[in-house]
Each structure stands twice: as C-alpha cells, then as structure tokens.
Design a protein around this motif. Structure first.
Motif, short mmCIF file in Angstrom:
data_model
loop_
_atom_site.label_atom_id
_atom_site.label_comp_id
_atom_site.label_asym_id
_atom_site.label_seq_id
_atom_site.Cartn_x
_atom_site.Cartn_y
_atom_site.Cartn_z
N PHE A 139 0.84 -1.19 0.00
CA PHE A 139 0.00 0.00 0.00
C PHE A 139 0.88 1.25 0.00
CE2 PHE A 139 -2.72 -3.30 1.61
CZ PHE A 139 -3.96 -3.03 1.05
N VAL A 140 0.35 2.31 -0.57
CA VAL A 140 1.07 3.57 -0.70
C VAL A 140 1.04 4.33 0.62
CG1 VAL A 140 1.15 5.79 -1.90
CG2 VAL A 140 0.53 3.71 -3.16
N ALA A 141 2.22 4.74 1.11
CA ALA A 141 2.30 5.58 2.31
C ALA A 141 2.68 7.01 1.95
CB ALA A 141 3.31 5.01 3.30
N VAL A 142 3.64 7.18 1.04
CA VAL A 142 4.11 8.51 0.64
C VAL A 142 4.35 8.50 -0.86
CG1 VAL A 142 5.92 10.26 0.90
CG2 VAL A 142 5.24 8.88 2.88
N ARG A 152 10.63 9.73 -13.44
CA ARG A 152 10.65 8.82 -12.30
C ARG A 152 9.91 9.41 -11.12
NH1 ARG A 152 17.11 7.49 -12.80
NH2 ARG A 152 17.00 6.53 -14.86
N GLN A 153 9.44 8.53 -10.26
CA GLN A 153 8.71 8.98 -9.07
C GLN A 153 8.84 7.92 -7.98
OE1 GLN A 153 4.73 10.17 -10.01
NE2 GLN A 153 4.60 11.53 -8.24
N ASP A 154 9.13 8.37 -6.76
CA ASP A 154 9.29 7.45 -5.63
C ASP A 154 7.95 7.22 -4.93
OD1 ASP A 154 11.98 7.22 -6.08
OD2 ASP A 154 12.56 8.66 -4.51
N ILE A 155 7.74 5.97 -4.51
CA ILE A 155 6.57 5.61 -3.71
C ILE A 155 7.07 4.84 -2.49
CG2 ILE A 155 4.46 4.23 -3.61
CD1 ILE A 155 4.09 4.78 -6.58
N THR A 156 6.73 5.33 -1.31
CA THR A 156 7.10 4.65 -0.07
C THR A 156 5.97 3.73 0.36
OG1 THR A 156 8.41 6.57 0.61
CG2 THR A 156 7.84 4.96 2.32
N LEU A 157 6.31 2.50 0.66
CA LEU A 157 5.31 1.52 1.07
C LEU A 157 4.90 1.74 2.52
CD1 LEU A 157 6.95 -1.68 -0.48
CD2 LEU A 157 5.14 -0.25 -1.47
N SER A 158 3.64 1.49 2.82
CA SER A 158 3.16 1.68 4.20
C SER A 158 3.79 0.66 5.14
CB SER A 158 1.63 1.57 4.24
OG SER A 158 1.21 0.30 3.76
N VAL A 194 14.26 -0.56 -6.69
CA VAL A 194 13.68 -1.01 -5.42
C VAL A 194 14.72 -0.79 -4.33
CG1 VAL A 194 12.71 -2.94 -4.14
CG2 VAL A 194 12.30 -2.76 -6.61
N ASN A 195 14.39 0.01 -3.32
CA ASN A 195 15.27 0.21 -2.18
C ASN A 195 14.78 -0.70 -1.06
OD1 ASN A 195 16.60 1.14 0.18
ND2 ASN A 195 16.99 3.11 -0.81
N ARG A 196 15.50 -1.80 -0.85
CA ARG A 196 15.06 -2.80 0.11
C ARG A 196 15.38 -2.43 1.55
NH1 ARG A 196 12.98 -6.49 -3.06
NH2 ARG A 196 13.76 -6.60 -5.20
N ASP A 197 16.14 -1.38 1.74
CA ASP A 197 16.42 -0.89 3.09
C ASP A 197 15.33 0.04 3.59
OD1 ASP A 197 18.87 -2.25 3.32
OD2 ASP A 197 19.93 -0.64 2.27
N THR A 198 14.80 0.87 2.69
CA THR A 198 13.84 1.90 3.09
C THR A 198 12.39 1.57 2.74
OG1 THR A 198 14.13 3.10 1.01
CG2 THR A 198 15.61 3.67 2.83
N GLY A 199 12.16 0.54 1.91
CA GLY A 199 10.80 0.24 1.49
C GLY A 199 10.28 1.24 0.48
N VAL A 200 11.16 1.76 -0.39
CA VAL A 200 10.77 2.72 -1.43
C VAL A 200 10.95 2.07 -2.80
CG1 VAL A 200 11.31 4.93 -2.53
CG2 VAL A 200 11.36 4.72 -0.03
N VAL A 216 -2.52 8.29 -0.97
CA VAL A 216 -2.04 7.52 0.18
C VAL A 216 -3.12 6.51 0.57
CG1 VAL A 216 -1.46 7.66 2.62
CG2 VAL A 216 -0.53 9.34 1.02
N GLY A 217 -2.72 5.27 0.79
CA GLY A 217 -3.68 4.22 1.14
C GLY A 217 -4.09 3.36 -0.04
N ASP A 218 -3.76 3.80 -1.27
CA ASP A 218 -4.09 2.98 -2.43
C ASP A 218 -3.25 1.71 -2.44
OD1 ASP A 218 -5.98 4.72 -3.33
OD2 ASP A 218 -4.77 5.59 -4.93
N ALA A 219 -3.82 0.67 -3.01
CA ALA A 219 -3.13 -0.62 -3.10
C ALA A 219 -2.34 -0.70 -4.40
CB ALA A 219 -4.13 -1.76 -3.02
N ILE A 220 -1.26 -1.47 -4.36
CA ILE A 220 -0.39 -1.65 -5.52
C ILE A 220 -0.49 -3.10 -5.98
CG2 ILE A 220 1.96 -1.39 -6.42
CD1 ILE A 220 2.54 0.34 -3.90
N PHE A 221 -0.70 -3.27 -7.28
CA PHE A 221 -0.85 -4.61 -7.85
C PHE A 221 0.12 -4.81 -9.01
CE2 PHE A 221 -4.92 -3.39 -6.12
CZ PHE A 221 -5.42 -4.54 -5.53
N GLN A 222 0.65 -6.02 -9.15
CA GLN A 222 1.29 -6.36 -10.40
C GLN A 222 0.19 -6.43 -11.45
OE1 GLN A 222 3.81 -9.83 -10.34
NE2 GLN A 222 4.71 -9.33 -12.32
#
Length: 419
Positions: A139-142, A152-158, A194-200, A216-222
């Motif tokens: 889910f999208v947090a930021v 490009r655009q960063d998305i932080t996972l909740s 994919v930043n596996r340390d920060t969840g971005v 914010v709160g939207d779900a992410i799907f393949q």
C-alpha cells in the motif's frame, strides 16, 4: 557434431526439471508452502468442503422435551474454485545453437531463466498463502515529487517489509480500496528501482500521470492481478482470507458461497489481540482460546523479526525442533517448541508472513488443492516448450491452477503482535 535441436532441448528439460527438483526449488525458504498438505487432483468446476458448524439440539434431562426440541445439525460447505497463475520465460535460439551437441552446456545457459520464472511464481504463491486473495502487493504511504527529467517517481510503502514483493521491471497498477474499484492506471507503470532498506520503489513510464490520481492508502498490484467486477478475486485465498483480522459481519460478501456472520469463529477462525503482551504470552493466550473451541494447534507461523524476538525472550528456555515438508522428506525448517494449554506447538519463521501477525494452525485442517503440482512447467500437449511465432526464441510456460481450503477454521487463530 550436430547442433542442440529442439528434440534435444525437450530431453534436456525433462531430465533437468523432474518433479522432485522443482519441488525442492519451490519449497526452499517457504515454510508454509512446504508444510501445507497437498491434494493435486482438484478436478471439476468446484470442490465442496463441508463442515459441521452446530450439533443437533435434541437433548434434555426430560425425554419429552428432548424429543420435542429435536433439531438437525448445522452444516456449511465452502465451494472452492481454482485460480490461475502463469509465468513465461523465453530462451533465444542462438543459445540452443551455441550449445552444440552438449545438453549440459545448454542447461547451464538456460536454467537461470527457467529457474527465475519458477521462483517468481513461487514467491507469488508463497506470499499469496498469507493473503486475502485480492492480490495487492503493498500500500502507498508517501508519494514523492515527480522527476520530469528522468520520468521517475518514488513511492514509499506503508509496510517496508512488503518490499520483498517487488522487483525491477515489474509492471504495476493501483486501486483504491475497497475492491474492486476503478483501475487508476490500466496501462500500468514500470518499477525502475527497489530500495530494500527503506521500502521505497521508484516507478518510471508514467509521465507524471499518477500525481493527483494515486493517493495515500491505495493498493499496488502487479498488472493483471488487480480485482475487477468480473473477477473480484484472481489470486489464491490465503490465511488472511480464511482467518480475517476483523470478524465477519452481516453484509460481507459470501466467502466461497458461505455467509460467515452466523458463526464468525467456527467459519472465520479466532482473532486474538496480543499487541499489549510479549509474543510468548500472546501465543499462550491464543492457544487457550483455541483449546476452548476444540482446536489442538501444532504449528505457528510468524515473520522472522517476531521469531527472533521470541527466541530472545525465551532465553535459556528455548527448545529447538525441525518442521518437515508435507511431501519432500529432505526439506525441513528450524523451529522453536512452545508449550500451549493443548500441548506443545512448533513456531516457524516465514519471510512471507506479514510483520506484526502470527497464525496458529492445526495443520490437519488445511490443504492446498491443485491440478497437478503448484507451480509446475505447463505441458498439456506433452512439450515443455513452444516456438515463439514473432521471435527467434522458444518459450517455456509455467503456472498452476489451485486454491487453499480449511475444513475447520474455528480451530485456527490469527494473532496481532506488538512486533
């Protein structure tokens, strides 16, 4: 010396990808997928799973009252339907031709692609066995600022631990809960990094179109997994579906044909809030509720972070054990023994289990039903590969047709943890 032709290719695949080798590849590092009993003959349109929810009530100290108040037992049956999942890998013909007369040389060159698509399917299935079936990967947090120069655009996972479910080059889309809802980006966007340390995750190819649309709160799907009105549940229904964190209530959609609000425990499992307790205390408390309901849990799955906290808290009291796969003798996982009111149970760390959540299970109530192995190389026509009609390559198809079922949800529990 002749080139490795397509017949040789087929023979090499047959020898290299035996059922046992594929199972070893699939089960490694996936404890719940390895442990769940399997039934690989799920034919027909659907499979009914009957269970008794209530016993007959013709009982009394007075015979006439017992006779006059006879009622039948209450029975429900979950009507399981299969889901489909696919993974495709292409092998360039030049690779075949370059491996002249040597099938082993070919397999060294090609196995990474085939193993890779099997791993992708396995990762999706193993995570799905903990999910609700709706298919979201996070889910999208930021939402970061759009970089127009590089598109490009960063998305932080909740939940940063969900980052394990994302890969570069994966094409994703978004939906707003509750599902199904209108798909925001039907064409999808690509994951650049994919930043596996920060969840971005960093997306590209969107041209700034998600700004002001994705929230914010939207779900992410393949892409392809997102729920639609026609197919509200495309993915396998896992533990979060069978044992929901919120009790089933009136107005909820039927679950495999059953309205669960009539008995939320026996039809939807036990929910235990252990967020104010230590992990050991939460396990004991949930185990007491299950024992009261007639359950005898024998395995508990939790995230590795929670598992490590449990080991630390047990200190010198920790007792180790091994949990074996349900059908491959040499696949096993380290476990910790913990004592519950109903007896001891094994606690196993599973990277696919969501953080802050544990599942206390009675294993003989669970089964994964499939048409053949899940996953497997698809070869209905007897061939493990196909010629691509628009490229100088051959295609290997993998996939599965499966569903997970439980014959006694009330003998199992979902537990909210502090960590």
């Amino acid at each position: 010396m002749t080139a490795l032709n397509l017949n040789s290719f087929e023979a090499a695949l047959k020898v290299h990808y035996t059922d046992l080798r594929v199972k070893n590849l699939v089960y490694r590092n996936n404890p719940w997928l390895a442990a769940i009993p399997k039934m690989e003959a799920f034919g027909g349109k659907m499979l009914p799973l009957p269970l008794q929810v209530g016993v007959p009530q013709g009982r009394s100290a007075n015979f006439q009252e017992a006779q006059g108040n006879k009622t039948p037992g209450v029975y429900k049956d979950f009507q399981l339907t299969r889901i489909r999942n696919y993974g495709l890998a292409a092998i360039q013909n030049e690779v075949l031709e370059a491996s002249v007369g040597n099938a082993n040389a070919f397999m060294q060159a090609a196995a990474s692609e085939i193993d890779g698509i099997l791993r992708a399917l396995t990762q999706d299935l193993a995570a799905g066995l903990y999910s609700t079936g709706s298919g979201e990967r996070g889910f999208v947090a930021v939402i970061g600022a759009y970089d127009a120069v590089n598109d490009r655009q960063d998305i932080t996972l909740s939940n940063p631990t969900d980052v394990v479910r994302f890969e570069t080059q994966m094409k994703i889309t978004f939906e707003t809960p509750p599902f199904p809802s209108p798909i925001i980006l039907p064409a999808g966007v690509d994951i650049f990094a994919v930043n596996r340390d920060t969840g971005v995750i960093t997306i590209t190819g969107n041209g700034g179109t998600i700004t002001g649309i994705v929230a914010v709160g939207d779900a992410i799907f393949q892409i392809g997994d997102e729920p639609t009105v026609a197919e509200p549940t495309k993915k396998i229904t896992g533990l979060a579906g069978w044992l929901p964190g919120v009790a089933p209530a009136a107005g909820d959609p039927a679950f495999f044909g059953v309205q669960r609000e009539t008995d939320p425990t026996r039809l939807g499992g036990i929910r235990y809030d252990g967020t104010a307790e230590t992990i050991e205390e939460a396990m004991i408390g949930a185990g007491a509720l299950l024992f009261r309901e007639g359950g005898r849990p024998d395995v508990i799955f939790m995230n590795p972070l929670s598992y490590s906290e449990l080991i630390k808290s047990l200190g010198s009291k920790v007792v180790y054990d091994l949990m074996r796969s349900s059908d491959v003798a040499d696949v096993f996982f380290e476990a910790v023994r913990i004592h519950l009111p109903s007896g001891s149970a094994m606690v196993v760390a599973d990277p696919n289990c969501p953080s802050g959540r544990a599942y206390m299970l009675q294993m003989d109530t669970w089964k994964m039903y499939s048409l053949g192995m899940a996953p497997k190389i698809l070869m209905t026509d007897g061939l493990r590969f196909l010629r691509e009609n628009d490229a100088d390559a051959v295609e290997v198809r993998a996939g599965y047709y499966a569903q997970m079922g439980c014959t006694a949800p009330g003998w199992n529990a979902t537990i909210a943890l502090a960590t």
